[in-house]
Design an enzyme around this catalytic site. Sequence first.
Site, PDB file in Angstrom:
ATOM      1  CG  MET A  23      -1.938  -0.979   1.386  1.00 29.01           C
ATOM      2  SD  MET A  23      -3.196  -0.859   0.125  1.00 29.01           S
ATOM      3  CE  MET A  23      -4.026   0.605   0.630  1.00 29.01           C
ATOM      4  CB  CYS A 104      -3.421  -6.920   5.169  1.00 27.58           C
ATOM      5  SG  CYS A 104      -3.374  -5.274   5.870  1.00 27.58           S
ATOM      6  CE  LYS A 143       2.016 -10.695   0.199  1.00 27.32           C
ATOM      7  NZ  LYS A 143       1.723  -9.942   1.419  1.00 27.32           N
ATOM      8  CG  HIS A 175       4.455 -12.456   5.340  1.00 24.91           C
ATOM      9  ND1 HIS A 175       3.981 -11.208   5.664  1.00 24.91           N
ATOM     10  CD2 HIS A 175       5.687 -12.520   5.894  1.00 24.91           C
ATOM     11  CE1 HIS A 175       4.888 -10.560   6.377  1.00 24.91           C
ATOM     12  NE2 HIS A 175       5.932 -11.338   6.533  1.00 24.91           N
ATOM     13  CG  ASN A 215       6.254 -12.063   1.322  1.00 26.36           C
ATOM     14  OD1 ASN A 215       5.430 -11.701   2.159  1.00 26.36           O
ATOM     15  ND2 ASN A 215       7.121 -11.224   0.809  1.00 26.36           N
ATOM     16  N   GLY A 216       8.763 -12.836   2.829  1.00 24.58           N
ATOM     17  CA  GLY A 216       9.080 -12.405   4.194  1.00 24.58           C
ATOM     18  C   GLY A 216      10.567 -12.385   4.466  1.00 24.58           C
TER      19      GLY A 216
END
EC number: 1.3.1.91
Length: 333
Positions: A23, A104, A143, A175, A215-216
């Site tokens: 974002m 999120c 995700k 993630h 991811n991460g």
Amino acid sequence: MSTAHSTLSPSPLNRTFCVAPMMDWTDRHFRYFARLLSQRALLYTEMVTTGALLHGDPQRFLQHHPLEHPLALQLGGSDPAELALCARMGAAAGYREVNLNAGCPSDRVQQNMIGACLMAHPQRVADCIKAMRDAVDIEITLKHRIGINGRDQYSELVDFVGQAQEAGCRTFIVHARIAILEGLSPKENRDIPPLRYDIAQQLKQDFPDLEIILNGGIETLADCQTHLATFDGVMLGRAAYNNPYLLAFVDQHLCGSTAPIISRHQALSALRPYAEAHLKAGGSLHHITRHILGLAQGFSGARRFRQLLSVDIHKTPQPLALFDQALKILEGR
Ligand SMILES: Cc1cc2nc3c(=O)[nH]c(=O)nc-3n(C[C@H](O)[C@H](O)[C@H](O)COP(=O)(O)O)c2cc1C
């Protein structure tokens, strides 16, 4: 184009290297710039909520430059019918993938049942996936985190992924940390819960047919190479944004391209006509230059570069002249 040609489905997306949805960061200007650096990276939009698309200004949220492709749209939502409508809008706007955000942790989105809180509702997520898959031909991906507080057992992750798989999801961007839904800010939730690559790895072992993108906390292309021995792809967020020149090496180092590596100077020169067009259309140059500050670091002139494009840019009546000064600093780099 011949009819035979147009009925061919496009080649599957290559997710070896993805730039994460972020974002306020991965807006269309950053994505255009990122695309100048890498032809192969798969780029994701910022999260767009179903509410914004259905009740706001869809053109504003879906708008992108054709050069940004391959490009995926990330949606935030939890109503299957609304997500299906938004997936249709995304497909019609030319996106090649719709990714549902189940990672999120912000309070604001939790109130609307968006993001990581969806990990407590695997059946709902499966319904959302199915509704979107029924609505469009483009790929639908998910995700997510490896869990949330109160629901962080591996068996619960397996149930979550398993139900989404049954609904037709084949690609999971993991993630590799849990999200703590109360008490941590989104930023803290990207750093404090420990990274557990071992759990993502276990998931890949248990679901070998699924495409699992890690991811991460991945910082370098050497790390990417290591993870690509286990995972089908990697997704980088902060490292790709803060040090965008890393993207210049992705095609050769990770994707088998033999094209020459673009220099910083070439990349910024290529951005100039885009910047000029944005100015002509009434935009502010700062909308673009705020994303390229990380291009200059660790060499003489780097501070001046950032000063020009982040501070001085607000004060000048001739922003393009200032852009050219910044370009000069990159000569030979
Ligand atoms: C500024 C910022 C905004 C983010 N916005 C989103 C978002 O809109 N959707 C999403 O799924 N993740 C979002 N994230 C999380 C990233 O996509 C990514 O999962 C996270 O940063 C971990 O990857 P990294 O360690 O490579 O940065 C955001 C992260 C940052 C830093």
